[in-house]
Each structure stands twice: as structure tokens, then as C-alpha cells.
Scaffold this motif. Structure first.
Motif, PDB file in Angstrom:
ATOM      1  N   GLU A  86      70.912   5.779  75.616  1.00  9.83           N
ATOM      2  CA  GLU A  86      72.133   6.154  75.242  1.00  9.83           C
ATOM      3  C   GLU A  86      72.356   6.676  73.694  1.00  9.83           C
ATOM      4  OE1 GLU A  86      73.929   2.477  73.418  1.00  9.83           O
ATOM      5  OE2 GLU A  86      72.215   1.312  74.163  1.00  9.83           O
ATOM      6  N   TYR A  87      70.767   7.328  73.454  1.00  6.15           N
ATOM      7  CA  TYR A  87      70.858   8.084  72.022  1.00  6.15           C
ATOM      8  C   TYR A  87      70.259   9.357  72.299  1.00  6.15           C
ATOM      9  CZ  TYR A  87      71.443   3.309  70.103  1.00  6.15           C
ATOM     10  OH  TYR A  87      71.864   2.045  69.853  1.00  6.15           O
ATOM     11  N   THR A  88      70.455  10.196  71.391  1.00  5.61           N
ATOM     12  CA  THR A  88      69.645  11.377  71.130  1.00  5.61           C
ATOM     13  C   THR A  88      68.927  11.303  69.987  1.00  5.61           C
ATOM     14  OG1 THR A  88      71.234  12.892  72.364  1.00  5.61           O
ATOM     15  CG2 THR A  88      69.744  13.879  70.657  1.00  5.61           C
ATOM     16  N   THR A  98      66.200  10.318  62.997  1.00  8.65           N
ATOM     17  CA  THR A  98      67.576   9.842  63.217  1.00  8.65           C
ATOM     18  C   THR A  98      68.148   9.656  64.667  1.00  8.65           C
ATOM     19  OG1 THR A  98      68.255  11.704  61.491  1.00  8.65           O
ATOM     20  CG2 THR A  98      69.981  10.814  62.608  1.00  8.65           C
ATOM     21  N   GLN A  99      68.557   8.609  64.695  1.00  4.78           N
ATOM     22  CA  GLN A  99      69.397   8.128  66.014  1.00  4.78           C
ATOM     23  C   GLN A  99      70.654   8.632  66.162  1.00  4.78           C
ATOM     24  OE1 GLN A  99      69.853   3.723  66.341  1.00  4.78           O
ATOM     25  NE2 GLN A  99      68.576   3.710  68.239  1.00  4.78           N
ATOM     26  N   LYS A 100      70.958   9.144  67.049  1.00  6.61           N
ATOM     27  CA  LYS A 100      72.379   9.793  67.498  1.00  6.61           C
ATOM     28  C   LYS A 100      72.893   9.160  68.602  1.00  6.61           C
ATOM     29  CE  LYS A 100      70.978  14.114  66.476  1.00  6.61           C
ATOM     30  NZ  LYS A 100      71.023  15.407  65.907  1.00  6.61           N
ATOM     31  N   HIS A 107      75.823   8.777  62.617  1.00  5.58           N
ATOM     32  CA  HIS A 107      74.066   8.862  62.836  1.00  5.58           C
ATOM     33  C   HIS A 107      73.375   7.749  62.150  1.00  5.58           C
ATOM     34  CE1 HIS A 107      74.567  13.283  63.824  1.00  5.58           C
ATOM     35  NE2 HIS A 107      75.328  12.699  64.705  1.00  5.58           N
ATOM     36  N   THR A 108      72.237   7.383  62.797  1.00  4.32           N
ATOM     37  CA  THR A 108      71.678   6.287  62.045  1.00  4.32           C
ATOM     38  C   THR A 108      70.246   6.772  61.590  1.00  4.32           C
ATOM     39  OG1 THR A 108      72.485   4.677  63.531  1.00  4.32           O
ATOM     40  CG2 THR A 108      70.562   3.978  62.516  1.00  4.32           C
ATOM     41  N   GLY A 109      70.037   6.500  60.434  1.00  3.16           N
ATOM     42  CA  GLY A 109      68.592   6.948  59.475  1.00  3.16           C
ATOM     43  C   GLY A 109      67.575   6.165  60.072  1.00  3.16           C
ATOM     44  N   HIS A 147      69.267   0.462  56.792  1.00  2.00           N
ATOM     45  CA  HIS A 147      68.887  -1.113  57.002  1.00  2.00           C
ATOM     46  C   HIS A 147      69.543  -1.695  58.016  1.00  2.00           C
ATOM     47  CE1 HIS A 147      67.230  -4.305  54.818  1.00  2.00           C
ATOM     48  NE2 HIS A 147      68.029  -5.055  55.429  1.00  2.00           N
ATOM     49  N   CYS A 148      68.798  -2.522  58.996  1.00  2.00           N
ATOM     50  CA  CYS A 148      69.008  -3.038  60.041  1.00  2.00           C
ATOM     51  C   CYS A 148      69.677  -4.445  60.137  1.00  2.00           C
ATOM     52  CB  CYS A 148      67.846  -3.141  60.971  1.00  2.00           C
ATOM     53  SG  CYS A 148      67.905  -3.667  62.401  1.00  2.00           S
ATOM     54  N   TRP A 149      70.894  -4.465  60.501  1.00  2.55           N
ATOM     55  CA  TRP A 149      71.660  -5.879  60.606  1.00  2.55           C
ATOM     56  C   TRP A 149      70.411  -7.045  60.771  1.00  2.55           C
ATOM     57  CZ3 TRP A 149      73.650  -9.931  63.420  1.00  2.55           C
ATOM     58  CH2 TRP A 149      74.707 -10.676  62.795  1.00  2.55           C
ATOM     59  N   ALA A 153      64.778  -2.316  57.097  1.00  2.00           N
ATOM     60  CA  ALA A 153      65.184  -1.079  56.974  1.00  2.00           C
ATOM     61  C   ALA A 153      64.412  -0.329  58.040  1.00  2.00           C
ATOM     62  CB  ALA A 153      64.835  -0.489  55.678  1.00  2.00           C
ATOM     63  N   ARG A 154      65.151   0.665  58.670  1.00  2.00           N
ATOM     64  CA  ARG A 154      64.491   1.336  60.003  1.00  2.00           C
ATOM     65  C   ARG A 154      63.323   2.143  59.570  1.00  2.00           C
ATOM     66  NH1 ARG A 154      69.749   0.250  61.077  1.00  2.00           N
ATOM     67  NH2 ARG A 154      70.489  -0.075  63.279  1.00  2.00           N
ATOM     68  N   SER A 155      62.175   2.140  60.377  1.00  2.00           N
ATOM     69  CA  SER A 155      61.061   2.843  60.123  1.00  2.00           C
ATOM     70  C   SER A 155      60.677   3.395  61.466  1.00  2.00           C
ATOM     71  CB  SER A 155      60.156   2.167  59.406  1.00  2.00           C
ATOM     72  OG  SER A 155      59.727   1.064  60.586  1.00  2.00           O
ATOM     73  N   VAL A 172      60.317   4.426  71.777  1.00  2.00           N
ATOM     74  CA  VAL A 172      60.454   3.086  71.896  1.00  2.00           C
ATOM     75  C   VAL A 172      60.747   2.393  70.597  1.00  2.00           C
ATOM     76  CG1 VAL A 172      59.177   2.869  74.048  1.00  2.00           C
ATOM     77  CG2 VAL A 172      58.075   2.838  71.588  1.00  2.00           C
ATOM     78  N   GLU A 173      61.499   1.288  70.947  1.00  2.00           N
ATOM     79  CA  GLU A 173      61.746   0.441  69.504  1.00  2.00           C
ATOM     80  C   GLU A 173      60.931  -0.818  69.878  1.00  2.00           C
ATOM     81  OE1 GLU A 173      65.916  -0.141  69.212  1.00  2.00           O
ATOM     82  OE2 GLU A 173      65.773  -1.749  67.254  1.00  2.00           O
ATOM     83  N   GLU A 174      59.709  -0.553  69.066  1.00  2.00           N
ATOM     84  CA  GLU A 174      58.728  -1.673  69.378  1.00  2.00           C
ATOM     85  C   GLU A 174      59.177  -3.088  68.774  1.00  2.00           C
ATOM     86  OE1 GLU A 174      55.541   0.478  67.000  1.00  2.00           O
ATOM     87  OE2 GLU A 174      54.467   0.443  68.859  1.00  2.00           O
ATOM     88  N   GLU A 175      59.775  -3.222  67.778  1.00  2.81           N
ATOM     89  CA  GLU A 175      60.507  -4.258  67.390  1.00  2.81           C
ATOM     90  C   GLU A 175      61.820  -3.986  66.904  1.00  2.81           C
ATOM     91  OE1 GLU A 175      58.262  -6.479  64.166  1.00  2.81           O
ATOM     92  OE2 GLU A 175      56.560  -5.719  65.122  1.00  2.81           O
ATOM     93  N   LYS A 176      62.711  -4.884  66.517  1.00  2.00           N
ATOM     94  CA  LYS A 176      64.040  -4.193  66.175  1.00  2.00           C
ATOM     95  C   LYS A 176      63.828  -3.567  64.980  1.00  2.00           C
ATOM     96  CE  LYS A 176      68.531  -6.705  65.280  1.00  2.00           C
ATOM     97  NZ  LYS A 176      68.992  -7.909  64.999  1.00  2.00           N
ATOM     98  N   CYS A 177      64.530  -2.283  65.196  1.00  2.00           N
ATOM     99  CA  CYS A 177      64.339  -1.472  64.179  1.00  2.00           C
ATOM    100  C   CYS A 177      63.484  -0.898  63.507  1.00  2.00           C
ATOM    101  CB  CYS A 177      65.347  -1.592  63.000  1.00  2.00           C
ATOM    102  SG  CYS A 177      67.008  -2.269  63.283  1.00  2.00           S
ATOM    103  N   VAL A 178      62.370  -1.103  64.525  1.00  2.00           N
ATOM    104  CA  VAL A 178      60.664  -0.316  64.232  1.00  2.00           C
ATOM    105  C   VAL A 178      60.655   0.631  65.373  1.00  2.00           C
ATOM    106  CG1 VAL A 178      58.488  -0.773  63.865  1.00  2.00           C
ATOM    107  CG2 VAL A 178      60.000  -2.409  62.873  1.00  2.00           C
ATOM    108  N   TYR A 179      60.612   1.872  65.138  1.00  2.00           N
ATOM    109  CA  TYR A 179      60.521   2.794  66.248  1.00  2.00           C
ATOM    110  C   TYR A 179      59.172   3.599  66.229  1.00  2.00           C
ATOM    111  CZ  TYR A 179      65.474   2.074  65.766  1.00  2.00           C
ATOM    112  OH  TYR A 179      66.850   1.512  65.475  1.00  2.00           O
ATOM    113  N   ARG A 180      58.793   3.830  67.510  1.00  2.00           N
ATOM    114  CA  ARG A 180      57.642   4.616  67.496  1.00  2.00           C
ATOM    115  C   ARG A 180      58.006   5.827  68.464  1.00  2.00           C
ATOM    116  NH1 ARG A 180      51.657   3.571  68.769  1.00  2.00           N
ATOM    117  NH2 ARG A 180      51.081   4.815  70.524  1.00  2.00           N
TER     118      ARG A 180
HETATM  119  C1  MAN Z   1      71.580   0.037  66.550  1.00  2.00           C
HETATM  120  C2  MAN Z   1      70.488   0.667  67.039  1.00  2.00           C
HETATM  121  C3  MAN Z   1      69.593  -0.027  67.764  1.00  2.00           C
HETATM  122  C4  MAN Z   1      69.175  -1.364  67.022  1.00  2.00           C
HETATM  123  C5  MAN Z   1      70.418  -2.024  66.370  1.00  2.00           C
HETATM  124  C6  MAN Z   1      70.198  -3.305  65.572  1.00  2.00           C
HETATM  125  O1  MAN Z   1      72.255  -0.483  67.857  1.00  2.00           O
HETATM  126  O2  MAN Z   1      69.937   1.316  65.955  1.00  2.00           O
HETATM  127  O3  MAN Z   1      68.376   0.720  67.800  1.00  2.00           O
HETATM  128  O4  MAN Z   1      68.327  -2.058  67.268  1.00  2.00           O
HETATM  129  O5  MAN Z   1      71.180  -1.193  65.839  1.00  2.00           O
HETATM  130  O6  MAN Z   1      71.210  -3.874  65.021  1.00  2.00           O
END
Ligand code: MAN
Length: 203
Positions: A86-88, A98-100, A107-109, A147-149, A153-155, A172-180
Motif C-alpha cells: 500500500e506504500y511507495t 520515506t513511506q508514502k 508522508h512518513t519519515g 515517531h511511531c505510535w 522513532a522510525r528507523s 520489510v518492516e522487521e519490527e513495528k516501525c523498524v524497516y529494512r
Molecule cells: C503506519 C506505517 C506502518 C507502521 C504503523 C505504526 O501505518 O508507518 O509501517 O507500522 O504506522 O503505527
């Protein structure tokens, strides 16, 4: 003598060297030549100061790690995009990830560039060659993103492998808000000296 001095003064006024009225030293009494000179001095002083700032910025930049052969210096400022679910996703070299959302919205940093790292990977390379393979790979760490709810903070860890062109292969989102991100780029081809040596040995 007096007359000569008067003549000299008149000549100096005519030529803009001194002001007609010499009663005060305020702006109004300054000759045009003095005003012009003062303006030129101000302009030059401002230019010198902004040049000094530029030099300082460049000097600071030169102390930063831009990887083997400073390869990432030339990529700085360029970005690569890739659709995924669902993202670019966007990777901007030495800047940010960035996640768009394709549905629009803000956009999400996913992190700001922090440093280079070397990490060991061990993965199958798919038939199309778009994979990390096995061994030590250069990685770019992006930290302190949005920052992730209920989370950090996203990395993003961007792991690089040699490819013909810059391309995000997988996110991939390895853990919540931790991306690879797995990314192919010519920037890391032949950066490994031992690899180069072994190729030379083979030749
Ligand atoms: C958004 C995206 C997801 C992330 C959630 C966390 O939906 O950034 O990748 O897991 O927020 O709430």
C-alpha cells in the motif's frame, strides 16, 4: 596659499572626493565617493562572511564518512522510489527514507541518514539476481524518523548489493516501525578490495 587650498577643495568636491559641506561627519555630509566606497566595503564584507560559512560547511562535510572511495558523495541528493503493497518507498542517499501511502495523505519519515555500517547477510539470490546474497555488505543506517505510535522513532537499515542500476528490491518492516530495505546499486560494485584482488588473480 589660501587660494591654492580653496582651489584644491573645489577640485576635490567636483571630483567627488570630499563632500561640499565639511561641517559634520554624518551621512548627509559624506561625498558620493565615500558612500560608494562604504557600500562596496559592506558588500565585500558580507561576501567574505558568506564565503567563510561555505568553507566551514565544506570542511565539516569533508570529515563525514561517504564510504569507500567517497562513493556516496556523488549520490547525495538523488532518490530512488519503489512501489510495495500500500506504500511507495523512497530512499534518498545520505539524506532520508520515506513511506508514502498510495491513498495520499502525509508522508512518513522512516529515518534520517546517520552512518555507514557493515553487516553480514546470508540470503538466497533469486533468479532475477535482485538479492543480497551472502557475505559482508555495506549498509546505510537511517534513524530518528517519525515517531511511531506506541513504539520507537522510525528507523531504516538500507542493505546494499552490487547491481547495474539503483533499485529498491524489497522493503520489510522487521519490527513495528523498524524497516529494512534491500537495495541494488552500482555504487557498491568492486568496492571490496579483496574481491578485486581475487578477480585479478583469476585473470
Ligand atoms: C503506519 C506505517 C506502518 C507502521 C504503523 C505504526 O501505518 O508507518 O509501517 O507500522 O504506522 O503505527
Amino acid at each position: 596659499m589660501d587660494a591654492k587650498l580653496r582651489d584644491l577643495r573645489v577640485w576635490a568636491i567636483d571630483n567627488g572626493i570630499i563632500a561640499a559641506s565639511s561641517t559634520s561627519s554624518g551621512d548627509a555630509s559624506e561625498s558620493q565617493a565615500v558612500k560608494d566606497a562604504r557600500n562596496r566595503l559592506n558588500t565585500a564584507t558580507n561576501e567574505a562572511s558568506s564565503n567563510r560559512n561555505e568553507i566551514k560547511k565544506h570542511e565539516e562535510d569533508l570529515t563525514k564518512d561517504y564510504g569507500p572511495d567517497e562513493i556516496f558523495r556523488s549520490l547525495k541528493g538523488q532518490c530512488v522510489n519503489q512501489d510495495s503493497g500500500e506504500y511507495t518507498y523512497e530512499l534518498c542517499w545520505m539524506d532520508k527514507t520515506t513511506q508514502k501511502s498510495k491513498k495520499g495523505g502525509a508522508h512518513t519519515g522512516m529515518g534520517n541518514f546517520a552512518r555507514l555500517e557493515r553487516i553480514v547477510v546470508d540470503e538466497e539470490v533469486p533468479a532475477d539476481g535482485k538479492g543480497l546474497g551472502s557475505g559482508e555488505r555495506l549498509a546505510l543506517k537511517y534513524e530518528n524518523g517519525q515517531h511511531c505510535w506506541n513504539g520507537p522513532a522510525r528507523s531504516t537499515t538500507v542493505v546494499l548489493a552490487c547491481a547495474e542500476r539503483d533499485e529498491i528490491w524489497k522493503v520489510v518492516e522487521e519490527e513495528k516501525c523498524v524497516y529494512r530495505m534491500e537495495v541494488g546499486t552500482p555504487a557498491v560494485c568492486e568496492t571490496n578490495v579483496s574481491k578485486k584482488e581475487s578477480v585479478k588473480d583469476e585473470l
